[in-house]
Design a protein around this motif. Structure first.
Motif, short mmCIF file in Angstrom:
data_model
loop_
_atom_site.label_atom_id
_atom_site.label_comp_id
_atom_site.label_asym_id
_atom_site.label_seq_id
_atom_site.Cartn_x
_atom_site.Cartn_y
_atom_site.Cartn_z
N LEU A 30 14.54 -7.87 3.34
CA LEU A 30 14.85 -8.68 2.18
C LEU A 30 14.11 -8.10 0.98
CD1 LEU A 30 16.30 -11.60 1.77
CD2 LEU A 30 13.95 -12.40 1.46
N ALA A 31 14.71 -8.14 -0.20
CA ALA A 31 14.06 -7.49 -1.34
C ALA A 31 14.37 -8.20 -2.64
CB ALA A 31 14.47 -6.02 -1.42
N GLY A 32 13.52 -7.95 -3.61
CA GLY A 32 13.73 -8.49 -4.95
C GLY A 32 13.11 -7.59 -6.00
N LEU B 105 11.64 -12.54 7.69
CA LEU B 105 12.11 -11.18 7.40
C LEU B 105 11.04 -10.40 6.65
CD1 LEU B 105 15.78 -11.74 6.15
CD2 LEU B 105 15.07 -10.79 8.35
N PRO B 106 10.97 -9.08 6.85
CA PRO B 106 10.10 -8.25 6.00
C PRO B 106 10.57 -8.31 4.55
CG PRO B 106 10.85 -7.03 7.94
CD PRO B 106 11.68 -8.28 7.87
N LEU B 107 9.64 -8.04 3.64
CA LEU B 107 9.93 -8.14 2.21
C LEU B 107 9.56 -6.87 1.47
CD1 LEU B 107 10.66 -9.85 -0.37
CD2 LEU B 107 8.21 -10.43 -0.48
N ARG B 108 10.44 -6.44 0.58
CA ARG B 108 10.11 -5.42 -0.43
C ARG B 108 10.17 -6.08 -1.79
NH1 ARG B 108 13.71 -1.19 -3.89
NH2 ARG B 108 12.20 -1.44 -5.57
N CYS B 109 9.12 -5.90 -2.61
CA CYS B 109 9.19 -6.37 -3.99
C CYS B 109 8.11 -5.68 -4.83
CB CYS B 109 9.02 -7.90 -4.09
SG CYS B 109 7.38 -8.50 -3.72
N ALA B 110 8.28 -5.76 -6.15
CA ALA B 110 7.31 -5.32 -7.15
C ALA B 110 6.90 -3.86 -6.97
CB ALA B 110 6.12 -6.26 -7.20
N TYR C 120 6.72 -3.82 2.16
CA TYR C 120 7.10 -2.47 1.76
C TYR C 120 7.13 -2.45 0.24
CZ TYR C 120 9.84 1.84 1.38
OH TYR C 120 10.27 3.11 1.07
N VAL C 121 6.27 -1.64 -0.37
CA VAL C 121 6.14 -1.64 -1.82
C VAL C 121 6.60 -0.29 -2.35
CG1 VAL C 121 4.63 -2.11 -3.78
CG2 VAL C 121 4.15 -3.19 -1.56
N LEU C 122 7.88 -0.22 -2.71
CA LEU C 122 8.39 0.96 -3.40
C LEU C 122 7.86 0.93 -4.83
CD1 LEU C 122 10.33 3.27 -2.56
CD2 LEU C 122 12.17 2.00 -3.65
#
Length: 525
Positions: A315-317, A352-357, A388-390
């Motif tokens: 999941l991402a934002g 769920l795992p999260l990607r954000c910021a 996960y921090v892209l």
């Protein structure tokens, strides 16, 4: 001078000399006690909203999905999968279909998605965990330009791309090689994905992102992984991921959904990211943007489970504000940071795992604005529970430019965050009573056994900060932070050594790339 003072002075100098000699032997910024393949969070997440507010956001996301729906463009197979799962499909003309989901439907589908998964690196020591209490930092992604203090702003090239992979590989504070670190605009559009994936494989031994710009390029990325890892291993393990954007507001185009299906069919991971610009493609009020983000990301994530239940999905934002006077995007501002905190809460409720910021900034130079905005955004990721921090290194100019200087500045910040996320361990030893007791009141602690035992691990040590007195700094040329970063990235590239790769595997990869490139004419758009 009294007898008491005569006896004690040499003891003080001896203690100071002993401690100082040991401390000076450590190179700045090394921090070996903090080096890990990924961070295991030891501080709690920050829960901004209460139950009632979270339920209202989730209810609004359900209303968006049920009453407005998601438009699917140009992918009949994706529409079929949603329909067979129970969604209501309304043709919109052409190749577009409006897909609506009853409340709770997507949450039920997403129950088969793993809460935590492993992405394998070609060096097993660099394999990462994504989800739960694991935190992974990855470089920035997608900039068409690169910049440095010497050459200014210019279009990215494959040489820049390879250099940036080398910088990431050289930093102990990045855990992931990344994806499209910059666009190599000197390579044809339809072929550059081959060179980018190869660069990650050859110049790094960490996990990486594959191509997503066309389903056949996604397939090429997976096929290259089969060469690198072995086909049987790839069939049963996650070794690559794709980073997919929805087309906000509320659209999934066929290139995106076909790419998602390609990764999911192969059992590989995918990130599902609405890029929301408040007031342009989402409500400018942050609760509304978060509700839309949740709806779009859930719909995109669910497709992976319809293709292959259990496929890794994140999941991402990507929440951003806007200057309402000019219409320009703004990054590193407080409201999206608050939104990232809420996305963390919502991801945990979905399991769920999260990607954000990430280290966001609209500054055009690696300056105070760049790092102030970066810290505002990055802290929301680590406080909110992002896994996960892209965009953890290099983001400048509103994502239009990848900066060599900011890359190493951000890496240094990421090193500090390793120490921050490690939290505090309270034991008899760390309480340090013996440090005070050894020599008693009025004595410095430089030479105590406690200090000598802990001086290399008690504090994070920056590779870039200048903490000297003003006079010393001034005598040494008054070099500022950006100039020090400029010197550092050049030294890192001079010192870089590529991780070893089996020669047979390297030749197979080069042969695959050559054959693929020869099979099609160059396309530049």
């Amino acid at each position: 001078m009294t007898k008491h003072e005569t006896v004690k002075a040499p003891t003080r100098r001896s203690r100071r000399s002993r401690a100082g000699s040991s401390i000076r032997s450590a190179a700045p910024g090394e921090n070996p006690h903090l080096r890990v393949p990924y961070i295991t969070r030891k501080i709690p997440t920050y829960d901004l909203l209460g139950e009632d507010a979270l339920e209202r956001i989730e209810h609004t996301a359900d209303r968006i999905l049920a009453e407005i729906g998601i438009e699917i463009r140009g992918d009949a197979e994706a529409v079929r999968l949603y329909r067979e799962a129970g969604a209501e499909v309304t043709p919109q003309g052409g190749e577009a279909d409006r897909v609506r989901f009853e409340p709770g439907m997507l949450r039920e589908i997403l129950k088969t998605a793993p809460a935590r998964f492993t992405q394998h690196a070609r060096n097993p020591a660099n394999t990462v965990e994504i989800g739960g209490d694991a935190v992974v930092f990855a470089p920035s992604y997608g900039s068409p330009f690169v910049m440095d203090l010497d050459s200014g702003r210019r279009y990215g090239t494959i040489a820049d791309f390879e250099n940036l992979v080398r910088l990431g590989q050289s930093s102990p504070w990045m855990h992931y090689s990344g994806g499209t670190i910059c666009e190599p605009t000197d390579v044809p559009v339809n072929k550059r994905h081959l060179d980018m994936v190869f660069a990650h494989m050859r110049y790094s031994d960490r996990a990486f992102l594959g191509s997503i710009t066309a389903p056949e390029r996604a397939a090429d990325s997976i096929e290259m992984c089969r060469i690198l890892f072995g086909a049987e291993f790839v069939d049963t393990h996650c070794v690559v991921m794709g980073n997919f954007n929805t087309t906000s507001p509320l659209v999934l185009d066929g290139v995106t959904t076909a790419g998602i299906r390609t990764y999911a069919e192969a059992g590989q991971g995918s990130i599902h990211l609405p890029f929301l610009l408040g007031g342009a493609v989402s409500p400018l009020t942050m609760p509304g943007a978060v509700a839309q983000c949740l709806a779009e990301s859930m719909a995109s994530c669910a497709l992976t489970q319809l293709v292959r239940p259990g496929a890794p999905t994140i999941l991402a934002g990507f929440l951003s504000s806007m200057s309402l006077r000019s219409g320009s995007p703004t990054f590193g501002t407080p409201e999206p940071a608050l939104g990232s905190l809420v996305m963390g809460q919502l991801a945990r409720r979905l399991n769920l795992p999260l990607r954000c910021a990430g280290n966001f900034s609209t500054s055009k130079r690696p300056d105070g604005q760049a790092m102030q905005q970066a810290m505002m955004s990055m802290m929301s990721a680590v406080q909110g529970g992002a896994n996960y921090v892209l965009h953890s290194a290099g983001f400048l100019d509103g994502l239009l430019s990848m900066s060599y200087e900011k890359f190493v500045m951000d890496c240094d910040m990421a090193g500090a965050l390793h120490s921050y996320l490690a939290g505090l361990e309270v034991t008899e030893d760390t309480l340090g009573f013996e440090a005070l007791a050894q020599y008693g009141p009025g004595e410095h602690l430089f030479g105590t056994e406690h200090t000598l035992r802990h001086y290399t691990t008690a504090y994070w040590d920056s590779a870039l900060n200048d903490d000297q007195p003003f006079e010393t700094w001034d005598e040494q040329g008054g070099i500022d932070y950006a100039q020090r970063a400029n010197t550092r990235w050049k030294q890192i590239l001079r010192d870089y050594e590529a991780p070893p790769m089996d020669e047979g595997v390297e030749e197979q990869l080069k042969d695959f790339i050559a054959r693929k490139k020869a099979s099609m004419p160059d396309a530049w758009y």
